[in-house]
Write a protein that holds these residues in place. Structure first.
Motif: not given
Length: 111
Positions: A53-60
């Motif tokens: 989960v990146d700093s913007s909350g986007q999951r990969s």
């Protein structure tokens, strides 16, 4: 104190010559000594999935382990022993420590 023995192999196709019977015997020895808490072998590396989960909350989600290494975590044991020296002795007895394998010993945090 509880310690985790992280059983590593240098590659996915690593074979140190240990048999299933070696692993069964090691598990029995830990249980007979009354120190075994839990442990499991991990399924094939190709079944792993990594979530980030990146700093913007986007999951990969990606297939396989994220680490850029050939080393493979093959399983773990959690043992309850008096001190690090005892944990190191059990790590030495682990079949995964032989023939180029490695066992990393880490204390379990007590929160």
């Amino acid at each position: 104190m509880k310690y985790m023995l992280l059983i590593n192999a240098p590659s996915a196709d690593f074979d140190n010559g240990c048999s299933v019977e070696d692993w069964i015997q090691f598990g029995k020895e830990m249980q007979d000594a009354g120190l075994w808490v839990t442990g499991h072998a991990l399924a094939d590396l190709t079944t792993a999935t990594t979530v980030q989960v990146d700093s913007s909350g986007q999951r990969s989600i990606t297939d396989g382990p994220f680490a850029e290494t050939r080393e493979v975590l093959g399983g773990f044991e959690v043992i309850d022993v008096p001190d690090l020296d005892a944990a190191l002795d059990w790590a030495e007895r682990c079949p995964g420590s032989r023939g180029g394998g490695a066992v990393v010993v880490r204390p379990i945090a007590d929160f």
